[in-house]
Design a protein around this motif. Structure first.
Motif, PDB file in Angstrom:
ATOM      1  N   LYS A  46       0.794  -1.227   0.000  1.00 53.39           N
ATOM      2  CA  LYS A  46       0.000   0.000   0.000  1.00 53.39           C
ATOM      3  C   LYS A  46       0.831   1.285   0.000  1.00 53.39           C
ATOM      4  O   LYS A  46       0.270   2.380  -0.005  1.00 53.39           O
ATOM      5  N   ASN A  47       2.149   1.182  -0.002  1.00 54.15           N
ATOM      6  CA  ASN A  47       2.981   2.383  -0.034  1.00 54.15           C
ATOM      7  C   ASN A  47       3.144   2.838  -1.482  1.00 54.15           C
ATOM      8  O   ASN A  47       4.187   2.669  -2.110  1.00 54.15           O
ATOM      9  N   THR A  48       2.073   3.418  -2.015  1.00 58.33           N
ATOM     10  CA  THR A  48       2.073   3.806  -3.426  1.00 58.33           C
ATOM     11  C   THR A  48       3.057   4.932  -3.716  1.00 58.33           C
ATOM     12  O   THR A  48       3.568   5.036  -4.830  1.00 58.33           O
ATOM     13  N   THR A  49       3.339   5.774  -2.732  1.00 54.06           N
ATOM     14  CA  THR A  49       4.322   6.852  -2.928  1.00 54.06           C
ATOM     15  C   THR A  49       5.682   6.269  -3.275  1.00 54.06           C
ATOM     16  O   THR A  49       6.319   6.675  -4.258  1.00 54.06           O
ATOM     17  N   ILE A  81      16.794   5.006 -14.984  1.00 49.30           N
ATOM     18  CA  ILE A  81      17.964   4.174 -15.290  1.00 49.30           C
ATOM     19  C   ILE A  81      17.930   3.755 -16.750  1.00 49.30           C
ATOM     20  O   ILE A  81      18.950   3.788 -17.450  1.00 49.30           O
ATOM     21  N   LYS A  82      16.762   3.384 -17.226  1.00 49.39           N
ATOM     22  CA  LYS A  82      16.607   2.928 -18.617  1.00 49.39           C
ATOM     23  C   LYS A  82      15.200   3.284 -19.097  1.00 49.39           C
ATOM     24  O   LYS A  82      14.222   2.639 -18.708  1.00 49.39           O
ATOM     25  N   PRO A  83      15.050   4.318 -19.930  1.00 50.29           N
ATOM     26  CA  PRO A  83      13.727   4.795 -20.350  1.00 50.29           C
ATOM     27  C   PRO A  83      12.885   3.773 -21.106  1.00 50.29           C
ATOM     28  O   PRO A  83      11.677   3.961 -21.242  1.00 50.29           O
ATOM     29  N   THR A  84      13.498   2.684 -21.599  1.00 52.72           N
ATOM     30  CA  THR A  84      12.698   1.650 -22.259  1.00 52.72           C
ATOM     31  C   THR A  84      11.820   0.894 -21.264  1.00 52.72           C
ATOM     32  O   THR A  84      10.999   0.074 -21.673  1.00 52.72           O
ATOM     33  N   MET A  85      11.989   1.182 -19.974  1.00 55.19           N
ATOM     34  CA  MET A  85      11.168   0.539 -18.934  1.00 55.19           C
ATOM     35  C   MET A  85       9.873   1.303 -18.699  1.00 55.19           C
ATOM     36  O   MET A  85       9.306   1.274 -17.599  1.00 55.19           O
ATOM     37  N   ILE A  86       9.368   1.960 -19.704  1.00 56.61           N
ATOM     38  CA  ILE A  86       8.185   2.810 -19.573  1.00 56.61           C
ATOM     39  C   ILE A  86       6.970   2.045 -19.047  1.00 56.61           C
ATOM     40  O   ILE A  86       6.070   2.629 -18.419  1.00 56.61           O
ATOM     41  N   TRP A  87       6.932   0.728 -19.257  1.00 53.19           N
ATOM     42  CA  TRP A  87       5.767  -0.048 -18.811  1.00 53.19           C
ATOM     43  C   TRP A  87       5.599  -0.011 -17.293  1.00 53.19           C
ATOM     44  O   TRP A  87       4.462  -0.089 -16.798  1.00 53.19           O
ATOM     45  N   LEU A  88       6.709   0.112 -16.555  1.00 53.61           N
ATOM     46  CA  LEU A  88       6.621   0.047 -15.097  1.00 53.61           C
ATOM     47  C   LEU A  88       5.937   1.277 -14.484  1.00 53.61           C
ATOM     48  O   LEU A  88       5.042   1.128 -13.643  1.00 53.61           O
ATOM     49  N   PRO A  89       6.312   2.516 -14.863  1.00 52.63           N
ATOM     50  CA  PRO A  89       5.560   3.667 -14.344  1.00 52.63           C
ATOM     51  C   PRO A  89       4.083   3.646 -14.736  1.00 52.63           C
ATOM     52  O   PRO A  89       3.224   4.056 -13.961  1.00 52.63           O
ATOM     53  N   VAL A  90       3.806   3.157 -15.961  1.00 54.29           N
ATOM     54  CA  VAL A  90       2.406   3.042 -16.400  1.00 54.29           C
ATOM     55  C   VAL A  90       1.651   2.092 -15.488  1.00 54.29           C
ATOM     56  O   VAL A  90       0.547   2.398 -15.008  1.00 54.29           O
ATOM     57  N   LEU A  91       2.253   0.932 -15.210  1.00 50.53           N
ATOM     58  CA  LEU A  91       1.620  -0.044 -14.320  1.00 50.53           C
ATOM     59  C   LEU A  91       1.454   0.518 -12.917  1.00 50.53           C
ATOM     60  O   LEU A  91       0.387   0.364 -12.297  1.00 50.53           O
ATOM     61  N   SER A  92       2.481   1.170 -12.416  1.00 47.19           N
ATOM     62  CA  SER A  92       2.427   1.738 -11.072  1.00 47.19           C
ATOM     63  C   SER A  92       1.330   2.794 -10.958  1.00 47.19           C
ATOM     64  O   SER A  92       0.620   2.874  -9.942  1.00 47.19           O
ATOM     65  N   PHE A  93       1.180   3.599 -12.002  1.00 44.55           N
ATOM     66  CA  PHE A  93       0.125   4.620 -12.015  1.00 44.55           C
ATOM     67  C   PHE A  93      -1.253   3.969 -11.969  1.00 44.55           C
ATOM     68  O   PHE A  93      -2.125   4.357 -11.168  1.00 44.55           O
ATOM     69  N   TYR A 114      -2.039   0.976 -10.948  1.00 46.19           N
ATOM     70  CA  TYR A 114      -2.183   0.284  -9.667  1.00 46.19           C
ATOM     71  C   TYR A 114      -2.594   1.264  -8.567  1.00 46.19           C
ATOM     72  O   TYR A 114      -3.497   0.980  -7.765  1.00 46.19           O
ATOM     73  N   SER A 115      -1.949   2.432  -8.545  1.00 42.57           N
ATOM     74  CA  SER A 115      -2.232   3.417  -7.507  1.00 42.57           C
ATOM     75  C   SER A 115      -3.622   4.016  -7.653  1.00 42.57           C
ATOM     76  O   SER A 115      -4.347   4.189  -6.661  1.00 42.57           O
ATOM     77  N   PHE A 132      -6.377   2.938  -9.821  1.00 44.13           N
ATOM     78  CA  PHE A 132      -7.556   2.095 -10.041  1.00 44.13           C
ATOM     79  C   PHE A 132      -7.695   0.933  -9.055  1.00 44.13           C
ATOM     80  O   PHE A 132      -8.788   0.385  -8.910  1.00 44.13           O
ATOM     81  N   ILE A 133      -6.601   0.554  -8.402  1.00 44.98           N
ATOM     82  CA  ILE A 133      -6.700  -0.555  -7.456  1.00 44.98           C
ATOM     83  C   ILE A 133      -6.708  -0.062  -6.016  1.00 44.98           C
ATOM     84  O   ILE A 133      -7.581  -0.421  -5.230  1.00 44.98           O
ATOM     85  N   LEU A 134      -5.745   0.824  -5.669  1.00 51.19           N
ATOM     86  CA  LEU A 134      -5.683   1.315  -4.292  1.00 51.19           C
ATOM     87  C   LEU A 134      -6.382   2.653  -4.087  1.00 51.19           C
ATOM     88  O   LEU A 134      -6.506   3.118  -2.955  1.00 51.19           O
ATOM     89  N   LYS A 135      -6.829   3.289  -5.206  1.00 50.20           N
ATOM     90  CA  LYS A 135      -7.538   4.577  -5.126  1.00 50.20           C
ATOM     91  C   LYS A 135      -6.719   5.612  -4.341  1.00 50.20           C
ATOM     92  O   LYS A 135      -7.226   6.327  -3.472  1.00 50.20           O
ATOM     93  N   SER A 136      -5.438   5.710  -4.632  1.00 57.38           N
ATOM     94  CA  SER A 136      -4.548   6.587  -3.876  1.00 57.38           C
ATOM     95  C   SER A 136      -4.771   8.056  -4.216  1.00 57.38           C
ATOM     96  O   SER A 136      -5.257   8.408  -5.299  1.00 57.38           O
ATOM     97  N   ASP A 137      -4.357   8.894  -3.283  1.00 56.28           N
ATOM     98  CA  ASP A 137      -4.443  10.333  -3.468  1.00 56.28           C
ATOM     99  C   ASP A 137      -3.362  10.796  -4.443  1.00 56.28           C
ATOM    100  O   ASP A 137      -2.297  10.185  -4.553  1.00 56.28           O
ATOM    101  N   VAL A 138      -3.636  11.903  -5.133  1.00 54.50           N
ATOM    102  CA  VAL A 138      -2.705  12.425  -6.129  1.00 54.50           C
ATOM    103  C   VAL A 138      -1.361  12.811  -5.513  1.00 54.50           C
ATOM    104  O   VAL A 138      -0.329  12.843  -6.191  1.00 54.50           O
TER     105      VAL A 138
END
Length: 544
Positions: free
Chosen positions: A219-222, A234-246, A248-249, A251-257
């Motif tokens: 639950k530590n979305t920050t 570190i490597k901009p080709t890892m763009i999928w990870l920030p997209v997934l993290s966003f 997840y934060s 739509f799943i955990l309903k985190s604050d902005v």
């Protein structure tokens, strides 16, 4: 091998201590040894990136960081969790660490180690981040955050540049602490990246860790979003990870902005770093022109983009030939490259199709978000440069998501043992790679096993070099060797000198009395053209 162990024993407590400091700001990923080390890597990387704008990452910076880490390690008694491992877990850590240390002691063989990693570390430890350094050697404009982290510890703690081996030991601890046994199967493959500070290893390790935390509903979305953006820097080709993290934060955990603010900060820091060294926000893409006078020559960028397109096809076609490809030719030739790379490309598409079917059947939000992230990454990489090395992480992610409930401890240990033996065999007897995988070019640069590496990891000696001068820039070029490696700064790779001659430009010092003030490019006048011609003649003549 022994000296890498000494570095690990030295660095792990310091990273844990600094991780405790970082946790005061961003909270803890979970209560464990590896979580504190990950936080320590994150905190040190951010601080050193900021410092490197102003000062070199020399031994003074390293010692102060180590002292702060050790202080908190002992003051907060962070050594206590080491006693909590069971006998079986302790035995697994010892055996797997021995495998990692042995593998990490071999000679570096990735070509980027000699043409990009080591030269980058030299600049960072001697000068820090240098404005417009991409004008001197375009690859140096990247200055990966992982190399900033490695550079700071290369003066004293890790002079053999085996930080990746140490990270793999931390990864083992994470796997045991979180009981994510499937990740044990990844270690043998990652042993191939343990001899160099390759950014491919940390992005794979961190991304699968973060993905696992999301699967476990951390639950530590920050911190998760911040770490995801850290991996992307570190490597901009890892763009999928920030997209997934966003996703997840939100739509799943309903985190604050507010949870995204630290992540946005690290994005801005990444953009500023690239603007300083490269002239554009994201290396090596010339998008987002702020009109900075130290940005690279358009002609050099054009040559670079043409080279990147050729690399997509493993240099098996000229740029002119590729330009004549039809849409069908683009796809067909990518799948039919000579050697192992075509097989990797085919396996990638098969894996993505299989994962698409798996996602459709499972109908799980988390799996769907992973699929969306990988789809965005795949399209992005295909557009810019579809080299197989930009897709390596995709295989790990797909395998993890599809089989994470299948692999228990026993199955994972069996796979780890078998694969570790196989990869150590390949490292110890590189002729096996050269014979049975001749298309795997890095295999031709693998060094054989030496008894001395049981004590000190094998490293190549520096090459001879020649000094030249063009305009106000005096520079060094390696003799009969295409890369800079340990050639004293400022050094230029021979291939770039020919590119500069072709473009009619050459790098120059902004201030001829101070390298730290950076580099620009300028059009060559008649006298300077003769100087460059003399340099290229000398380089060509040295190979005769």
């Amino acid at each position: 091998m022994f000296l890498i162990l000494v570095s690990a024993i030295f660095l792990i407590p310091a990273l844990m201590g600094f991780g405790k400091i970082t946790e005061y700001m961003f909270g803890s990923l979970f209560n464990g040894i590896s979580a504190k080390i990950i936080s320590g890597i994150l905190g040190i990387s951010i601080i050193w990136t900021l410092l490197s704008f102003f000062i070199p990452l020399n031994i003074y910076v390293e010692m102060l960081t180590l002292l702060a880490g050790f202080l908190y390690f002992f003051r907060k008694k962070l050594y206590s969790p080491f006693y909590s491992f069971s006998k079986n877990d302790s035995l697994l850590i010892l055996i797997s660490s021995a495998v990692i240390l042995f593998s990490g002691s071999f000679y570096p063989y990735l070509l980027d180690h000699f043409g990009y990693y080591v030269p980058t570390l030299k600049w960072l430890t001697e000068f820090g981040l240098v404005k417009g350094i991409s004008n001197l050697d375009l690859t140096l404009g990247q200055m990966s955050v992982w190399h900033i982290f490695q550079a700071g510890f290369s003066n004293f703690s890790d002079p053999s540049l085996r930080i990746n081996s140490i990270l793999l030991i931390v990864y083992i601890i994470y796997i045991i602490e979180r009981k994510s046994w499937i990740q044990l199967c990844f270690i043998p493959v990652l042993l191939l990246f343990s001899q160099s500070p390759s950014p491919d290893l940390p992005v794979i390790v961190f991304s699968v860790m973060i993905l696992n935390e999301m699967v476990c509903r951390n639950k530590n979305t920050t911190l998760l979003f911040l770490l995801s953006m850290f991996v992307w820097t570190i490597k901009p080709t890892m763009i999928w990870l920030p997209v997934l993290s966003f996703f997840y934060s939100v739509f799943i955990l309903k985190s604050d902005v507010k949870c995204f603010i630290p992540g946005v900060f690290i994005i801005l820091l990444f953009f500023i770093k690239n603007l300083w060294t490269f002239g554009y926000p994201v290396f090596p893409v010339a998008i987002g022109d702020f009109g900075l006078y130290w940005k690279p020559s358009p002609e050099v960028l054009k040559i670079s983009s043409q080279y990147a397109l050729q690399k997509t096809y493993d240099m098996q076609y000229s740029y002119a030939e590729i330009q004549k490809f039809s849409a069908w030719d683009y796809m067909r030739n990518w799948f039919s490259l000579d050697g192992i790379k075509s097989e990797i490309n085919i396996l990638l598409i098969i894996s993505l199709l299989a994962f698409t079917v798996f996602t459709f059947i499972k109908k799980d939000r988390m799996t769907t978000f992973v699929w969306i992230g990988l789809f965005i990454k795949t399209v992005s990489v295909l557009v810019f440069s579809a080299q197989y090395r930009f897709f390596i992480d995709v295989f790990f992610v797909i395998f993890f998501v599809m089989f994470m409930h299948y692999f228990n401890r026993k199955k994972s240990v069996i796979v780890f043992s078998g694969l570790s033996f196989s990869f150590i065999l390949l490292l110890s007897f590189p002729r096996l790679v050269q014979t049975y995988l001749p298309s795997f070019n890095p295999g031709n640069f693998m060094g054989t096993f030496k008894k001395s590496q049981l004590y000190r990891p094998s490293v190549y000696q520096s090459t001879h070099f020649t000094s030249f001068r063009v305009g106000n820039l005096q520079f060094n070029v390696s003799q009969k060797y295409p890369y800079n490696y340990k050639t004293p700064t400022p050094a230029i790779s021979a291939s770039y000198i020919f590119d500069y001659e072709r473009a009619g430009t050459f790098p120059q010092l902004i201030n001829k009395y101070d390298i730290k003030e950076g580099f620009i490019w300028k059009k060559l006048n008649i006298k300077e053209k003769k100087e460059v011609r003399s340099v290229t003649y000398s380089i060509n003549h040295s190979y005769q």
